[in-house]
Design a protein around this motif. Sequence first.
Motif, PDB file in Angstrom:
ATOM      1  N   ARG A  70      21.745  90.175 -70.831  1.00  0.00           N
ATOM      2  CA  ARG A  70      22.788  89.543 -70.017  1.00  0.00           C
ATOM      3  C   ARG A  70      23.038  88.122 -70.506  1.00  0.00           C
ATOM      4  O   ARG A  70      24.176  87.730 -70.776  1.00  0.00           O
ATOM      5  N   GLN A  71      21.980  87.348 -70.616  1.00  0.00           N
ATOM      6  CA  GLN A  71      22.131  85.960 -71.057  1.00  0.00           C
ATOM      7  C   GLN A  71      22.165  85.850 -72.580  1.00  0.00           C
ATOM      8  O   GLN A  71      22.911  85.044 -73.133  1.00  0.00           O
ATOM      9  N   ASP A  75      26.085  90.256 -72.136  1.00  0.00           N
ATOM     10  CA  ASP A  75      26.456  91.600 -71.693  1.00  0.00           C
ATOM     11  C   ASP A  75      26.158  91.723 -70.197  1.00  0.00           C
ATOM     12  O   ASP A  75      25.049  92.056 -69.787  1.00  0.00           O
ATOM     13  N   TRP A  76      27.164  91.474 -69.383  1.00  0.00           N
ATOM     14  CA  TRP A  76      26.976  91.485 -67.939  1.00  0.00           C
ATOM     15  C   TRP A  76      27.081  92.888 -67.358  1.00  0.00           C
ATOM     16  O   TRP A  76      27.022  93.066 -66.132  1.00  0.00           O
ATOM     17  N   ARG A 163      22.502 100.335 -67.563  1.00  0.00           N
ATOM     18  CA  ARG A 163      23.820 100.001 -68.080  1.00  0.00           C
ATOM     19  C   ARG A 163      24.682 101.253 -67.925  1.00  0.00           C
ATOM     20  O   ARG A 163      24.157 102.365 -67.922  1.00  0.00           O
TER      21      ARG A 163
END
Length: 223
Positions: A70-71, A75-76, A163
């Motif tokens: 994510r960070q 990739d949120w 995901r």
Amino acid sequence: MSESELKKFPQHVFGQAFTTLKCEGPAYLPWLEKRIRESGGLVLIQQIEDLWELHPAFDIVVNCAGLGSRQLVGDWQVFPVRGQVLQVQAPWVKHFVRDGSGLTYIYPGVSTITLGGTRQKGDWNLYPDAETSKAILSRCCALEPSLHAARDIREKVGLRPCRPGVRLRKELLVQGDQRLFVVHNYGHGSGGISVHWGCALETARLVSECVEALRLPVPQSKL
């Protein structure tokens, strides 16, 4: 399962019995690391906030950062699915049991029995919940009443890196005239161990493609 076998589970109308494998991460992962070291691989432990921190020491990076993606790569779409289980001492339990929904399960291991579980989407809480533990133990005892005598009950919590789809692909990052090839391999959720070998083989294939691309001259732009 036969009718006589099903008598042990009166709350269920049918069942299946089969033999399978169980892989235990606490033993398996150190074994994999040992193989890396023995084959000449270098193991470094450090925290990074940007993949470019690894360049130019490395031309190709395999990103298996899980929730950290994510960070790390923005990739949120990656999100946690919280899992809470109990690990107990019940050495007389020799067979696994899992109900139809898959939320209640009893998995014998080498040294403990794992009782589960939960699937809490979007929950980042890493602390055990007492009421959840009580519910897990109650559900598992309904499947295997002898677990009422289980001892040394320990609570465990983990976050599965989920995901909408596993990200298993290569990417080329460019900064000026610098290139950094990245092969992403994350987002497996609770199925990581089940598919890890096949994903590793595909990752190795993509890394080979990156190696070949590095041997090609960098294309020059023309105005």
